[in-house]
Design a protein around this motif. Structure first.
Motif, PDB file in Angstrom:
ATOM      1  N   LEU A  48      12.433 -46.036 -19.308  1.00  0.00           N
ATOM      2  CA  LEU A  48      11.692 -46.134 -18.251  1.00  0.00           C
ATOM      3  C   LEU A  48      10.653 -46.837 -18.944  1.00  0.00           C
ATOM      4  O   LEU A  48       9.433 -45.513 -19.009  1.00  0.00           O
ATOM      5  N   ASN A  49      10.199 -48.058 -19.430  1.00  0.00           N
ATOM      6  CA  ASN A  49       8.440 -48.079 -19.499  1.00  0.00           C
ATOM      7  C   ASN A  49       7.875 -48.784 -18.698  1.00  0.00           C
ATOM      8  O   ASN A  49       7.044 -49.202 -18.641  1.00  0.00           O
ATOM      9  N   ALA A  50       8.612 -48.982 -17.399  1.00  0.00           N
ATOM     10  CA  ALA A  50       7.479 -49.628 -16.434  1.00  0.00           C
ATOM     11  C   ALA A  50       8.917 -50.340 -15.277  1.00  0.00           C
ATOM     12  O   ALA A  50       9.828 -48.874 -15.515  1.00  0.00           O
ATOM     13  N   THR A  51       8.569 -50.560 -14.933  1.00  0.00           N
ATOM     14  CA  THR A  51       9.602 -50.752 -13.228  1.00  0.00           C
ATOM     15  C   THR A  51      11.328 -51.583 -13.629  1.00  0.00           C
ATOM     16  O   THR A  51      10.824 -52.511 -14.254  1.00  0.00           O
ATOM     17  N   THR A  52      11.983 -50.565 -13.492  1.00  0.00           N
ATOM     18  CA  THR A  52      13.766 -50.602 -14.181  1.00  0.00           C
ATOM     19  C   THR A  52      14.547 -50.747 -13.013  1.00  0.00           C
ATOM     20  O   THR A  52      14.070 -50.652 -12.255  1.00  0.00           O
ATOM     21  N   LEU A  53      15.541 -51.974 -13.039  1.00  0.00           N
ATOM     22  CA  LEU A  53      16.319 -51.826 -12.061  1.00  0.00           C
ATOM     23  C   LEU A  53      17.216 -51.719 -12.424  1.00  0.00           C
ATOM     24  O   LEU A  53      18.550 -51.923 -13.821  1.00  0.00           O
ATOM     25  N   GLN A  54      18.125 -50.457 -12.085  1.00  0.00           N
ATOM     26  CA  GLN A  54      19.278 -50.014 -12.712  1.00  0.00           C
ATOM     27  C   GLN A  54      20.921 -49.891 -11.618  1.00  0.00           C
ATOM     28  O   GLN A  54      20.932 -49.058 -10.793  1.00  0.00           O
ATOM     29  N   ASN A  55      21.022 -51.117 -12.010  1.00  0.00           N
ATOM     30  CA  ASN A  55      22.718 -50.844 -10.661  1.00  0.00           C
ATOM     31  C   ASN A  55      24.199 -50.169 -11.256  1.00  0.00           C
ATOM     32  O   ASN A  55      24.172 -50.621 -12.704  1.00  0.00           O
ATOM     33  N   PHE A  56      24.614 -50.611  -9.993  1.00  0.00           N
ATOM     34  CA  PHE A  56      25.609 -49.652 -10.030  1.00  0.00           C
ATOM     35  C   PHE A  56      27.355 -50.326  -9.786  1.00  0.00           C
ATOM     36  O   PHE A  56      26.577 -50.578  -8.201  1.00  0.00           O
ATOM     37  N   VAL A  57      28.276 -50.402 -10.326  1.00  0.00           N
ATOM     38  CA  VAL A  57      29.404 -50.170  -9.130  1.00  0.00           C
ATOM     39  C   VAL A  57      29.873 -49.278  -9.617  1.00  0.00           C
ATOM     40  O   VAL A  57      30.517 -49.206 -10.887  1.00  0.00           O
ATOM     41  N   MET A  58      31.137 -48.878  -8.573  1.00  0.00           N
ATOM     42  CA  MET A  58      31.663 -47.405  -8.538  1.00  0.00           C
ATOM     43  C   MET A  58      33.420 -48.044  -8.661  1.00  0.00           C
ATOM     44  O   MET A  58      33.458 -48.648  -7.882  1.00  0.00           O
ATOM     45  N   GLN A  59      33.579 -47.113  -9.529  1.00  0.00           N
ATOM     46  CA  GLN A  59      35.221 -47.815 -10.156  1.00  0.00           C
ATOM     47  C   GLN A  59      36.043 -46.337  -8.726  1.00  0.00           C
ATOM     48  O   GLN A  59      35.780 -45.235  -9.301  1.00  0.00           O
ATOM     49  N   PRO A  60      36.526 -46.972  -8.189  1.00  0.00           N
ATOM     50  CA  PRO A  60      37.918 -46.095  -7.634  1.00  0.00           C
ATOM     51  C   PRO A  60      38.502 -44.820  -8.290  1.00  0.00           C
ATOM     52  O   PRO A  60      39.116 -45.520  -9.214  1.00  0.00           O
ATOM     53  N   MET A  61      38.987 -44.267  -8.781  1.00  0.00           N
ATOM     54  CA  MET A  61      39.086 -42.917  -9.217  1.00  0.00           C
ATOM     55  C   MET A  61      41.013 -43.639  -8.857  1.00  0.00           C
ATOM     56  O   MET A  61      41.385 -43.409  -7.402  1.00  0.00           O
ATOM     57  N   THR A  62      41.864 -43.587  -9.872  1.00  0.00           N
ATOM     58  CA  THR A  62      43.083 -43.962  -9.585  1.00  0.00           C
ATOM     59  C   THR A  62      44.239 -42.379  -9.421  1.00  0.00           C
ATOM     60  O   THR A  62      45.111 -42.995  -8.539  1.00  0.00           O
ATOM     61  N   ASN A  63      43.704 -41.632 -10.143  1.00  0.00           N
ATOM     62  CA  ASN A  63      44.577 -40.388 -10.213  1.00  0.00           C
ATOM     63  C   ASN A  63      44.296 -38.920  -9.466  1.00  0.00           C
ATOM     64  O   ASN A  63      42.774 -38.957  -9.086  1.00  0.00           O
ATOM     65  N   GLN A  64      45.064 -39.226  -8.155  1.00  0.00           N
ATOM     66  CA  GLN A  64      44.438 -38.395  -6.730  1.00  0.00           C
ATOM     67  C   GLN A  64      43.827 -36.495  -7.366  1.00  0.00           C
ATOM     68  O   GLN A  64      43.093 -36.604  -6.758  1.00  0.00           O
ATOM     69  N   GLU A  65      44.734 -36.210  -8.122  1.00  0.00           N
ATOM     70  CA  GLU A  65      44.638 -34.821  -8.616  1.00  0.00           C
ATOM     71  C   GLU A  65      42.875 -34.933  -9.480  1.00  0.00           C
ATOM     72  O   GLU A  65      42.343 -33.553  -9.005  1.00  0.00           O
ATOM     73  N   ASP A  66      42.355 -35.948  -9.906  1.00  0.00           N
ATOM     74  CA  ASP A  66      40.863 -35.854 -10.117  1.00  0.00           C
ATOM     75  C   ASP A  66      40.093 -36.157  -9.228  1.00  0.00           C
ATOM     76  O   ASP A  66      38.957 -36.145  -9.232  1.00  0.00           O
ATOM     77  N   TRP A  67      39.974 -37.068  -7.856  1.00  0.00           N
ATOM     78  CA  TRP A  67      39.414 -36.720  -6.837  1.00  0.00           C
ATOM     79  C   TRP A  67      39.615 -35.937  -6.051  1.00  0.00           C
ATOM     80  O   TRP A  67      38.273 -35.575  -5.283  1.00  0.00           O
ATOM     81  N   ILE A  68      41.363 -35.464  -5.987  1.00  0.00           N
ATOM     82  CA  ILE A  68      40.620 -33.825  -5.576  1.00  0.00           C
ATOM     83  C   ILE A  68      39.551 -32.454  -5.738  1.00  0.00           C
ATOM     84  O   ILE A  68      38.965 -31.975  -5.549  1.00  0.00           O
ATOM     85  N   ARG A  69      39.560 -32.722  -7.381  1.00  0.00           N
ATOM     86  CA  ARG A  69      38.846 -31.669  -7.920  1.00  0.00           C
ATOM     87  C   ARG A  69      37.401 -32.024  -8.093  1.00  0.00           C
ATOM     88  O   ARG A  69      36.653 -30.942  -7.642  1.00  0.00           O
ATOM     89  N   GLN A  70      37.019 -33.219  -7.159  1.00  0.00           N
ATOM     90  CA  GLN A  70      36.009 -33.365  -6.438  1.00  0.00           C
ATOM     91  C   GLN A  70      35.165 -32.949  -5.440  1.00  0.00           C
ATOM     92  O   GLN A  70      33.680 -32.835  -5.372  1.00  0.00           O
ATOM     93  N   LEU A  71      36.175 -32.278  -4.848  1.00  0.00           N
ATOM     94  CA  LEU A  71      35.859 -31.715  -3.685  1.00  0.00           C
ATOM     95  C   LEU A  71      35.094 -30.483  -3.806  1.00  0.00           C
ATOM     96  O   LEU A  71      35.406 -29.781  -4.232  1.00  0.00           O
ATOM     97  N   PRO A  72      34.539 -30.651  -2.419  1.00  0.00           N
ATOM     98  CA  PRO A  72      33.794 -28.882  -2.709  1.00  0.00           C
ATOM     99  C   PRO A  72      34.439 -28.489  -2.071  1.00  0.00           C
ATOM    100  O   PRO A  72      35.224 -28.580  -0.867  1.00  0.00           O
ATOM    101  N   GLY A  73      34.336 -27.076  -2.055  1.00  0.00           N
ATOM    102  CA  GLY A  73      35.606 -26.027  -1.909  1.00  0.00           C
ATOM    103  C   GLY A  73      35.568 -26.079  -0.343  1.00  0.00           C
ATOM    104  O   GLY A  73      36.993 -25.570   0.044  1.00  0.00           O
ATOM    105  N   ASP A  74      34.594 -25.929   0.514  1.00  0.00           N
ATOM    106  CA  ASP A  74      35.079 -25.458   1.772  1.00  0.00           C
ATOM    107  C   ASP A  74      35.823 -26.954   2.546  1.00  0.00           C
ATOM    108  O   ASP A  74      36.883 -26.329   3.127  1.00  0.00           O
ATOM    109  N   GLU A  75      35.540 -28.290   1.701  1.00  0.00           N
ATOM    110  CA  GLU A  75      36.399 -29.168   2.184  1.00  0.00           C
ATOM    111  C   GLU A  75      37.277 -29.477   2.167  1.00  0.00           C
ATOM    112  O   GLU A  75      39.177 -29.604   2.286  1.00  0.00           O
ATOM    113  N   PHE A  76      38.198 -28.535   0.247  1.00  0.00           N
ATOM    114  CA  PHE A  76      39.383 -28.848  -0.293  1.00  0.00           C
ATOM    115  C   PHE A  76      39.713 -27.585   0.865  1.00  0.00           C
ATOM    116  O   PHE A  76      41.406 -28.024   1.026  1.00  0.00           O
ATOM    117  N   LEU A  77      39.401 -26.656   1.228  1.00  0.00           N
ATOM    118  CA  LEU A  77      39.871 -25.558   1.632  1.00  0.00           C
ATOM    119  C   LEU A  77      40.507 -25.670   3.481  1.00  0.00           C
ATOM    120  O   LEU A  77      41.393 -25.875   4.069  1.00  0.00           O
TER     121      LEU A  77
END
Length: 176
Positions: free
Chosen positions: A101-130
């Motif tokens: 970062l030494n000037a105005t910087t453009l950083q785009n991202f493409v988000m890839q979906p998780m294919t393993n359900q256990e991986d995305w379940i681990r992302q859930l905040p505890g209250d949502e998981f419960l």
């Protein structure tokens, strides 16, 4: 009591000092740079509400912003330097990159979906998981209540749901 004329030189000096500071501060801020970009899913859909974070090399401070309805994000001016930048959203893999970062910087991202359900379940905040645990049958509701009442007194709601207790070994074993 002093006359108002006695304060004129002091007021003039204070006003001059404030003007000098006001002129110098914006010039100092020009040394900082802007970091912005957009977040899209692998299908090309713009994603709102995604957390985007930046951390300068050697720093302990992380600055985070959220994407708007059009998938855009904009950091406040950041000091120039090398940054680690990442984007996080539930059910998606974390997207990461390094930017100089030494000037105005453009950083785009493409988000890839998780294919393993256990991986995305681990992302859930505890209250949502419960809250997501089944509760339709009396037995499901009883188990959900047991976890909520017995396990969340000492632990966060996510801890007992992301770790299993091995009754035979007598110790907790991680599911990871």
């Amino acid at each position: 009591m002093k006359n108002a004329r006695d304060f004129t030189p002091a007021s003039l000096l204070a006003t001059s000092a404030l003007l000098t500071v006001a002129i110098l501060i914006p010039n100092c801020a020009l040394a900082d740079a802007l970091l912005a970009g957009s977040i899209a899913s692998a299908a090309g859909e713009k994603m709102s509400g995604v957390t985007v974070s930046a951390k300068a090399e050697g720093s302990t401070i992380t600055t985070s912003v959220y994407t708007d309805e059009a998938g855009g994000y904009y950091f406040p001016r950041l000091p120039e330097g090398k940054y680690r930048v990442w984007a996080q959203a539930l059910k998606f893999q974390t997207a990461k990159d390094n930017v100089d970062l030494n000037a105005t910087t453009l950083q785009n991202f493409v988000m890839q979906p998780m294919t393993n359900q256990e991986d995305w379940i681990r992302q859930l905040p505890g209250d949502e998981f419960l809250a997501a645990l089944p509760g339709e049958t009396p037995d499901d509701l009883r188990m959900k209540t047991l976890v909520r009442k017995n396990c969340t007194g000492c632990h966060s709601a996510s801890f007992p749901l992301q770790h299993r207790f091995d009754a035979e070994a007598g110790a907790r074993s991680s599911t990871s």
